[in-house]
Scaffold this active site. Structure first.
Site, PDB file in Angstrom:
ATOM      1  N   GLU A 169       0.845  -1.144   0.094  1.00 27.81           N
ATOM      2  CA  GLU A 169       0.010   0.061  -0.024  1.00 27.81           C
ATOM      3  C   GLU A 169       0.894   1.485  -0.084  1.00 27.81           C
ATOM      4  O   GLU A 169       0.500   2.219  -0.506  1.00 27.81           O
ATOM      5  CB  GLU A 169      -1.067   0.110   1.269  1.00 27.81           C
ATOM      6  CG  GLU A 169      -1.966  -0.960   0.988  1.00 27.81           C
ATOM      7  CD  GLU A 169      -1.778  -2.396   1.625  1.00 27.81           C
ATOM      8  OE1 GLU A 169      -2.658  -3.231   1.724  1.00 27.81           O
ATOM      9  OE2 GLU A 169      -0.678  -2.378   2.144  1.00 27.81           O
TER      10      GLU A 169
ATOM     11  N   PHE B 111     -11.481  -6.806  14.083  1.00 26.82           N
ATOM     12  CA  PHE B 111     -10.423  -7.376  13.288  1.00 26.82           C
ATOM     13  C   PHE B 111      -9.985  -6.260  12.302  1.00 26.82           C
ATOM     14  O   PHE B 111     -10.795  -5.669  11.590  1.00 26.82           O
ATOM     15  CB  PHE B 111     -10.973  -8.690  12.829  1.00 26.82           C
ATOM     16  CG  PHE B 111      -9.831  -9.207  11.743  1.00 26.82           C
ATOM     17  CD1 PHE B 111      -8.419  -9.517  12.003  1.00 26.82           C
ATOM     18  CD2 PHE B 111     -10.165  -9.311  10.550  1.00 26.82           C
ATOM     19  CE1 PHE B 111      -7.586 -10.125  11.125  1.00 26.82           C
ATOM     20  CE2 PHE B 111      -9.241  -9.732   9.359  1.00 26.82           C
ATOM     21  CZ  PHE B 111      -8.018 -10.361   9.875  1.00 26.82           C
ATOM     22  N   GLN B 112      -8.704  -6.018  12.068  1.00 23.69           N
ATOM     23  CA  GLN B 112      -8.563  -4.816  11.183  1.00 23.69           C
ATOM     24  C   GLN B 112      -9.095  -3.389  11.227  1.00 23.69           C
ATOM     25  O   GLN B 112      -9.370  -3.005  10.292  1.00 23.69           O
ATOM     26  CB  GLN B 112      -8.352  -5.664   9.725  1.00 23.69           C
ATOM     27  CG  GLN B 112      -7.465  -6.496   9.117  1.00 23.69           C
ATOM     28  CD  GLN B 112      -7.438  -7.042   7.903  1.00 23.69           C
ATOM     29  OE1 GLN B 112      -8.301  -6.716   7.092  1.00 23.69           O
ATOM     30  NE2 GLN B 112      -6.235  -7.532   7.424  1.00 23.69           N
TER      31      GLN B 112
ATOM     32  N   LYS C 219     -17.373  -0.487   5.783  1.00 23.01           N
ATOM     33  CA  LYS C 219     -17.906  -1.356   4.878  1.00 23.01           C
ATOM     34  C   LYS C 219     -19.465  -1.212   4.620  1.00 23.01           C
ATOM     35  O   LYS C 219     -19.854  -1.413   3.411  1.00 23.01           O
ATOM     36  CB  LYS C 219     -17.364  -2.666   5.087  1.00 23.01           C
ATOM     37  CG  LYS C 219     -17.793  -3.887   4.146  1.00 23.01           C
ATOM     38  CD  LYS C 219     -17.103  -5.177   4.539  1.00 23.01           C
ATOM     39  CE  LYS C 219     -17.355  -6.209   3.540  1.00 23.01           C
ATOM     40  NZ  LYS C 219     -16.768  -7.600   3.585  1.00 23.01           N
TER      41      LYS C 219
ATOM     42  N   MET D 111      24.473   9.184   2.220  1.00 21.81           N
ATOM     43  CA  MET D 111      24.432  10.582   2.724  1.00 21.81           C
ATOM     44  C   MET D 111      24.728  10.609   4.406  1.00 21.81           C
ATOM     45  O   MET D 111      25.368  11.364   4.963  1.00 21.81           O
ATOM     46  CB  MET D 111      22.894  11.208   2.551  1.00 21.81           C
ATOM     47  CG  MET D 111      22.857  12.604   2.890  1.00 21.81           C
ATOM     48  SD  MET D 111      24.048  14.016   2.233  1.00 21.81           S
ATOM     49  CE  MET D 111      23.100  14.222   0.682  1.00 21.81           C
TER      50      MET D 111
END
Length: 555
Positions: free
Chosen positions: A51, A113-114, A163, A466
């Protein structure tokens, strides 16, 4: 027409001329992906490897095209994986609409969940964010999000959709996108004061940033510089906003800017900051420019007097401000100032290093020769980023894409994908380091799957260059955790993903590799082996005046 929330979302995106979404499916967004399937001929979904890659791809798409980038992720870890990409866009004022799914409304706040409070998490790194609890508000929220992302100082907006909202039914009526508020108001009294101060000054220096590009004001900047005969230094984010071959261009300004830009900024009697924010990597202390008056022109009122107290600040659309300012200005030749400028530019000239050795300057120069004027250059973050900024030479806006404010290693691969999708007739080249590329090299699978002709050039010095440079200069060469000693074979890795790959040890080999790469219509990786002890110069030590410039000979 009554349709479900997912259908409303996709239809409203189409209404906003969205052609591409970057994302990754999951349970909370299954209804959305079902709607995407039904509209696959109207809107293209590109599945990424992670993602974070979706957020960076949407960002690269927005930077390259000037349009709003769109990305989509599921709830929980899908949403949190977007956070670095959102913050990157926020720091660089890039317009994104970020869509996340959430658990159903009855499950919110129950550690389901999630489940995660992505609205709370992203509040400090978005222009605005929403959670849509009523399907009847969904279309209006999406339309509002696009307006906010693209209006004024641009930036990311997040829409979180439970959802069950995507499943609920509501009325959809096709509507035109909300009109952006016209930012044409300019305080005429302050504008007159700005014009008078410019007309009275003898040694003007223009310090311009990314606001020139996002404000589509490159032509107006050029007209201003030529009318008052002022040298122009650009920030990292502003590169491409002023033609690099123009005699008034002094190069990049700041920590790794040109000596000419930095000296001009400290010796001018008037500094005009345009679409720039006095970052700590440029000028964040008026003591560095204590002999100059300062004018600050910016679209964001919050930036005026935030980092540096200025003599005059004018807020508004940069393009409009410059259009209205130009007729009020006198032609000015400033011959003594021009003589000083030429002296500084002459001292800044450097000859190209030994062509047999594969060094950063040769790599960047050969990339430009290979892609000619058709290139969009994307970088990750580190030494390679500064070398690419210093040596390439940018003539047009939106041809140099890099993470400036957040300095996000791993930005490059996703951003290059987004840029190539958005600008299919250009040739996108990602210049990266082995450290940065290792963070998001998994997005090679996306480039290969989409058959994108991105050229990836790795400056492979086997160190975090760097950070190691700072350890060399400021930590008595205690190279703590910056010598990587990794065994990764990037050529084999690219081939495993299905890309074409080459390795170059000399300038001649690189020239041959680039000649082959531009003829491919699919991803090509070139692993360039470079010396780990190469440093980026000029350099200004952190906290030091920008006129105290370290050169390689000073070591």
């Amino acid at each position: 027409m009554r349709v479900n929330g997912a259908e409303i979302l996709i239809r409203t995106l189409i209404d906003h001329d969205v052609k591409t979404i970057f994302g990754y499916p999951g349970g909370a967004v299954l209804n959305i992906y079902d709607a995407l399937y039904k509209h696959s001929e109207e809107i293209n979904h590109i599945i990424v490897a992670h993602e974070q890659g979706a957020a960076h791809a949407a960002d690269g798409y927005a930077r390259a095209t000037g349009k709003v980038g769109v990305c989509l992720a599921t709830s929980g870890p899908g949403a949190t994986n977007l956070v670095t990409g959102i913050a990157t866009a926020y720091m660089d004022s890039v317009p994104l609409v970020v869509i996340t799914g959430n658990v159903a409304k009855p499950l919110i706040g129950k550690d389901s969940f999630q489940e995660v409070d992505i609205v709370g998490i992203t509040m400090p790194i978005t222009k605005h964010n929403f959670i849509v609890r009523d399907v009847n508000e969904l279309q209006h929220t999406i339309r509002k999000a696009f307006r906010i992302a693209n209006e004024g100082r641009k930036g990311p907006v997040l829409i979180d959709i439970p959802k069950d909202v995507t499943a609920e039914m509501a009325e959809y009526v096709k509507k035109e996108p909300q009109k952006l508020k016209e930012s044409n108001d300019v305080d005429e009294e302050i504008l007159d004061q700005v014009a008078n101060l410019i007309n009275e000054s003898k040694q003007v220096f223009i310090y311009a940033g990314g606001g020139i590009i996002s404000g589509d004001a490159s032509e107006e900047l050029l007209a201003l510089a030529e009318k008052i005969n002022s040298p122009v230094g650009m920030t990292l984010m502003g590169l491409g906003g002023f033609p690099y071959k123009h005699p008034l261009f002094t190069g990049m300004i700041g920590m790794h800017g040109s000596r000419c830009s930095n000296i001009c900024a400290t010796q001018c009697d008037l500094l005009i900051a345009i679409g720039a924010r006095f970052s700590d990597r440029v000028i964040n202390n008026k003591n560095f420019i204590k002999n100059a008056k300062v004018i600050h022109l910016d679209i964001d009122e919050a930036e005026i007097n935030k980092n540096v107290r200025v003599d005059l600040g004018l807020v508004g659309n940069i393009k409009v401000i410059l259009e209205r300012l130009l007729p009020k200005l006198k032609e000015n030749r400033n011959e003594q100032w021009m003589a000083k400028l030429q002296e500084l530019k002459e001292a800044d000239k450097c000859t190209c290093e030994n062509k047999g050795e594969l060094n950063p300057q040769i790599i960047v120069t050969q990339i430009k020769e290979a892609v000619k004027e058709q290139g969009i250059i994307v970088t990750d973050v580190g030494q390679h980023q500064m070398w690419t900024a210093q040596y390439y030479g940018y003539d047009a806006p939106r041809t140099f894409l890099s993470s400036g404010g957040l300095g996000t290693m791993g930005f490059g691969m996703g951003a290059a994908i987004g840029a190539q999708v958005g600008m299919p007739n250009k040739r996108v080249v990602l210049v990266t380091g082995d450290g940065s590329f290792g963070m998001n090299c998994n997005e090679m699978v996306t480039a290969v799957s989409q058959n994108l002709p991105v050229i990836i050039v790795i400056m492979n010095n086997s160190v975090l260059g760097m950070v190691r440079q700072w350890q060399k200069l400021f930590y008595e060469e205690r190279y703590s955790s910056t010598t990587l000693n990794r065994k990764t074979d990037f050529v084999k890795l690219a081939e495993a993903y299905g890309a074409t790959a080459f390795r170059a040890y000399t300038a001649e080999e690189l020239q041959d590799c680039l000649g082959k790469a531009v003829d491919y219509n699919s991803p090509v990786l070139i692993d360039c082996v470079v010396d780990m002890d190469k440093k980026v110069f000029p350099m200004v030590a952190p906290g030091a005046p920008i006129s105290e410039i370290l050169l390689e000979k000073d070591l």
